[in-house]
Design an enzyme around this catalytic site. Structure first.
Site, PDB file in Angstrom:
ATOM      1  CB  SER A 240      -0.977  -0.001   1.173  1.00 15.43           C
ATOM      2  OG  SER A 240      -0.316  -0.239   2.386  1.00 15.43           O
ATOM      3  CG  HIS A 270      -0.786  -5.238   1.920  1.00 15.15           C
ATOM      4  ND1 HIS A 270      -0.113  -5.163   3.111  1.00 15.15           N
ATOM      5  CD2 HIS A 270      -0.776  -3.971   1.414  1.00 15.15           C
ATOM      6  CE1 HIS A 270       0.283  -3.916   3.312  1.00 15.15           C
ATOM      7  NE2 HIS A 270      -0.110  -3.173   2.300  1.00 15.15           N
ATOM      8  CG  HIS A 316       6.746  -9.085   8.877  1.00 16.27           C
ATOM      9  ND1 HIS A 316       7.593  -8.230   8.229  1.00 16.27           N
ATOM     10  CD2 HIS A 316       5.580  -8.408   9.047  1.00 16.27           C
ATOM     11  CE1 HIS A 316       6.969  -7.079   8.025  1.00 16.27           C
ATOM     12  NE2 HIS A 316       5.755  -7.150   8.502  1.00 16.27           N
ATOM     13  NE  ARG A 325       2.980  -3.450  13.274  1.00 22.37           N
ATOM     14  CZ  ARG A 325       2.713  -3.651  11.986  1.00 22.37           C
ATOM     15  NH1 ARG A 325       2.111  -2.718  11.293  1.00 22.37           N
ATOM     16  NH2 ARG A 325       3.052  -4.769  11.382  1.00 22.37           N
ATOM     17  CG  ASP A 371      -2.495  -8.755  10.143  1.00 27.63           C
ATOM     18  OD1 ASP A 371      -3.023  -7.704  10.532  1.00 27.63           O
ATOM     19  OD2 ASP A 371      -1.909  -8.866   9.049  1.00 27.63           O
TER      20      ASP A 371
HETATM   21  C1  LIG Z   1       3.921 -12.823   5.996  1.00 28.63           C
HETATM   22  C2  LIG Z   1       4.367 -13.806   4.915  1.00 28.63           C
HETATM   23  C3  LIG Z   1       3.508 -13.558   3.640  1.00 28.63           C
HETATM   24  C4  LIG Z   1       5.844 -13.567   4.605  1.00 28.63           C
HETATM   25  O1  LIG Z   1       6.186 -14.340   3.504  1.00 28.63           O
HETATM   26  P1  LIG Z   1       7.697 -14.720   3.205  1.00 28.63           P
HETATM   27  O2  LIG Z   1       8.565 -13.537   3.414  1.00 28.63           O
HETATM   28  O3  LIG Z   1       7.714 -15.373   1.861  1.00 28.63           O
HETATM   29  O4  LIG Z   1       8.006 -15.770   4.366  1.00 28.63           O
HETATM   30  P2  LIG Z   1       9.235 -16.761   4.460  1.00 28.63           P
HETATM   31  O5  LIG Z   1      10.344 -16.329   3.554  1.00 28.63           O
HETATM   32  O6  LIG Z   1       9.533 -16.925   5.894  1.00 28.63           O
HETATM   33  O7  LIG Z   1       8.627 -18.123   3.884  1.00 28.63           O
HETATM   34  C5  LIG Z   1       9.465 -19.277   3.813  1.00 28.63           C
HETATM   35  C6  LIG Z   1       8.622 -20.521   3.901  1.00 28.63           C
HETATM   36  O8  LIG Z   1       7.954 -20.534   5.176  1.00 28.63           O
HETATM   37  C7  LIG Z   1       6.567 -20.698   4.978  1.00 28.63           C
HETATM   38  N1  LIG Z   1       5.841 -19.888   5.958  1.00 28.63           N
HETATM   39  C8  LIG Z   1       5.901 -18.528   6.096  1.00 28.63           C
HETATM   40  N2  LIG Z   1       5.041 -18.140   7.050  1.00 28.63           N
HETATM   41  C9  LIG Z   1       4.452 -19.263   7.513  1.00 28.63           C
HETATM   42  C10 LIG Z   1       3.456 -19.487   8.471  1.00 28.63           C
HETATM   43  N3  LIG Z   1       2.864 -18.482   9.129  1.00 28.63           N
HETATM   44  N4  LIG Z   1       3.055 -20.760   8.696  1.00 28.63           N
HETATM   45  C11 LIG Z   1       3.612 -21.767   8.018  1.00 28.63           C
HETATM   46  N5  LIG Z   1       4.556 -21.618   7.084  1.00 28.63           N
HETATM   47  C12 LIG Z   1       4.962 -20.370   6.827  1.00 28.63           C
HETATM   48  C13 LIG Z   1       6.300 -20.148   3.579  1.00 28.63           C
HETATM   49  O9  LIG Z   1       5.100 -20.681   3.046  1.00 28.63           O
HETATM   50  C14 LIG Z   1       7.523 -20.593   2.837  1.00 28.63           C
HETATM   51  O10 LIG Z   1       7.355 -21.959   2.518  1.00 28.63           O
HETATM   52  P3  LIG Z   1       7.850 -22.535   1.075  1.00 28.63           P
HETATM   53  O11 LIG Z   1       9.345 -22.348   1.088  1.00 28.63           O
HETATM   54  O12 LIG Z   1       7.402 -23.954   1.112  1.00 28.63           O
HETATM   55  O13 LIG Z   1       7.183 -21.696   0.037  1.00 28.63           O
HETATM   56  C15 LIG Z   1       4.201 -15.260   5.388  1.00 28.63           C
HETATM   57  O14 LIG Z   1       4.951 -15.441   6.564  1.00 28.63           O
HETATM   58  C16 LIG Z   1       2.747 -15.631   5.618  1.00 28.63           C
HETATM   59  O15 LIG Z   1       2.075 -16.026   4.670  1.00 28.63           O
HETATM   60  N6  LIG Z   1       2.268 -15.536   6.881  1.00 28.63           N
HETATM   61  C17 LIG Z   1       0.887 -15.812   7.185  1.00 28.63           C
HETATM   62  C18 LIG Z   1      -0.014 -14.692   6.703  1.00 28.63           C
HETATM   63  C19 LIG Z   1       0.166 -13.420   7.510  1.00 28.63           C
HETATM   64  O16 LIG Z   1       0.239 -13.441   8.725  1.00 28.63           O
HETATM   65  N7  LIG Z   1       0.188 -12.289   6.816  1.00 28.63           N
HETATM   66  C20 LIG Z   1       0.288 -10.973   7.469  1.00 28.63           C
HETATM   67  C21 LIG Z   1       1.605 -10.341   7.215  1.00 28.63           C
HETATM   68  S1  LIG Z   1       1.796  -8.849   8.127  1.00 28.63           S
END
Ligand SMILES: CC(C)(COP(=O)(O)OP(=O)(O)OC[C@H]1O[C@@H](n2cnc3c(N)ncnc32)[C@H](O)[C@@H]1OP(=O)(O)O)[C@@H](O)C(=O)NCCC(=O)NCCS
Length: 436
Positions: A240, A270, A316, A325, A371
């Site tokens: 955003s 997001h 994250h 937060r 979140d």
């Molecule tokens: C926030 C988020 C999108 C960050 O993505 P990212 O930077 O790609 O995260 P990572 O690099 O740590 O991911 C590496 C691996 O861990 C996994 N992973 C990341 N967060 C995870 C979680 N909460 N639960 C389980 N597995 C998770 C990913 O799916 C990825 O797996 P892959 O290699 O098989 O594709 C991700 O952690 C997520 O989807 N979290 C849950 C949704 C969420 O809380 N979103 C709000 C963000 S403020």
């Protein structure tokens, strides 16, 4: 207006600093970009400058150099309130220093003076079908509010670039002044049989939102202040903020900038994460027909991870620690709703999940983000329409996005225009034959 004067005082020095950097050190290299980064969402590539906030991976967000804890401790509160005025936060974001209570009140008063929403904005919402997502309504309403933008008039009059920031500030104050009424209208239109509650001039901006959606308890007013304070800004690179920056660089005014930013926030990767998180917590609670034991929860979470599931609210893109937060919302809940069973489930997940994620070894950050709890707090006060949570997030984020927009114009940043490559060019650069 106080923000105008404070920015005007410091602007010559800021412009000078930027001019010195670009003139004397313009060719200095900040970082190299890898093929992996180009295909991986330009993660970690340092391509922006903002002095409004900085996300430290190990400590969380700093707003103008103040941690979330300091923001809550040092910004001024109204008498009898526990959480600070959002007007004070806006002063901090735009001016760069902590306001006095009088200065925070002045910003709040400015918003209130400008809060009258033109009728056609409600008409735009009213003609939409009832199933319209609240973020679509917010985006449409922001675009409809643009009819009152002053910047395009000044631009068309040929007023100088060095003054654009003044019109952006003017428009930002009007937009924010009207934003709460629009957000509350969307809530009431969608979920409360279109009833309309007029703003109460005795209340501050955040508490007025609570009032206008029919929740007049002091506790929910405090939660509203907390929510709108902590979601306001998170550096410039998230979808955003980055969208806002890009669109604003074309000299689109703040209404168009914020509408575009909200369209980015509406994406499931997001701003929709908070609703997903609460949905998931309630599913776990229903599955166990109440609170599970830690052992039961651990087994349940492990099974979900083993099946390749992603646990909402954890992980994250930048942070590598518990999001502060999250922590300040836990503090709120410990004080205001310690017995709430969904909050207790949030705490249990926090105790059980990080070790499992660490053991699994995939996720870079096994800790909760903002979140993991915010939906649970809204749910406690009966704001349990998941779709609406992103609007709450958006209202807060607009404080940050407009502050960035004002300063982008103040520093006269140019239109943003990165360069693209083709796949074949990359193959050539790394020495691969075509289509290898
Ligand atoms: C926030 C988020 C999108 C960050 O993505 P990212 O930077 O790609 O995260 P990572 O690099 O740590 O991911 C590496 C691996 O861990 C996994 N992973 C990341 N967060 C995870 C979680 N909460 N639960 C389980 N597995 C998770 C990913 O799916 C990825 O797996 P892959 O290699 O098989 O594709 C991700 O952690 C997520 O989807 N979290 C849950 C949704 C969420 O809380 N979103 C709000 C963000 S403020």
């Amino acid at each position: 207006m106080i923000i105008h004067d404070r920015i005007a005082e410091q602007l010559p020095e800021w412009r000078d600093r930027v001019a010195t950097l670009t003139r004397q050190h313009g060719k200095f290299k900040i970082c190299d970009v890898t093929v992996e980064q180009i295909y991986g969402g330009i993660r970690g590539v340092q391509i922006q400058v903002t002095d409004i906030s900085y996300l430290n991976p190990l400590e969380g967000i700093y707003l103008r150099g103040y941690s979330i804890g300091d923001v809550l401790n040092f910004l001024p509160c109204e008498q009898g309130a526990e959480y600070p005025l959002c007007g004070g936060l806006y002063y901090l974001l735009t001016v760069g220093s902590l306001p006095t209570l009088e200065e925070a009140r002045e910003v709040e008063q400015e918003w209130q003076l400008r809060s009258q929403v033109p009728k056609h904005v409600f008409d735009v919402i009213n003609v939409m079908p009832p199933q319209t997502h609240p973020m679509t309504l917010l985006s449409a309403a922001l675009t409809a509010l643009q009819t009152d933008a002053v910047f395009p008039q000044h631009y068309n009059n040929g007023n100088g670039k060095a003054d654009y920031w003044k019109y952006f500030l003017d428009d930002s104050l009007t937009l924010i002044g009207r934003l709460m009424t629009v957000a509350a209208y969307i809530y009431n239109w969608k979920y409360q049989q279109r009833k309309y509650i007029a703003p109460d001039p005795a209340l501050d901006w955040a508490a007025n939102f609570a009032h206008m959606i029919g929740r007049d308890s002091k506790d929910y007013q405090e939660l509203s202040r907390l929510f709108f304070l902590i979601h306001s800004d998170h550096e410039g690179g998230n979808v955003s903020a980055h969208t806002g920056h890009l669109v604003c660089s074309a000299l689109s005014d703040v209404y168009l900038t914020c509408a575009a930013a909200m369209n980015g926030l509406a994406g499931p990767l997001h701003g929709l994460a908070n609703q997903e998180c609460l949905r998931w917590l309630l599913k776990v609670y229903d599955h166990f027909r109440g609170l599970p034991s830690e052992e039961q929860l651990s087994e349940y979470l492990q099974a979900q991870l083993d099946a390749g599931g992603v646990i909402p609210g954890y992980g994250h893109a930048v942070l590598r620690t518990t999001d502060p937060r999250f922590t300040v919302q836990v503090d709120f809940a410990n004080k205001y709703l310690p017995e709430d069973e969904i909050f207790r489930l949030v705490q249990m997940v926090y105790a059980v999940l990080p070790p499992l994620l660490k053991k699994q070894g995939k996720v870079k950050n096994p800790w909760p983000n903002v979140d993991a709890i915010n939906g649970a707090l809204q749910h406690h006060y009966g704001v349990d329409q998941f779709d609406f949570y992103t609007v709450l997030f958006g209202v807060s984020r607009i404080l940050g996005i407009t502050a960035h927009a004002i300063w982008s114009r103040a520093l006269m940043k140019p239109i943003e225009r990165p360069k693209s490559l083709t796949t074949r060019m990359l193959e050539e650069m790394v020495g691969l034959p075509p289509g290898a």
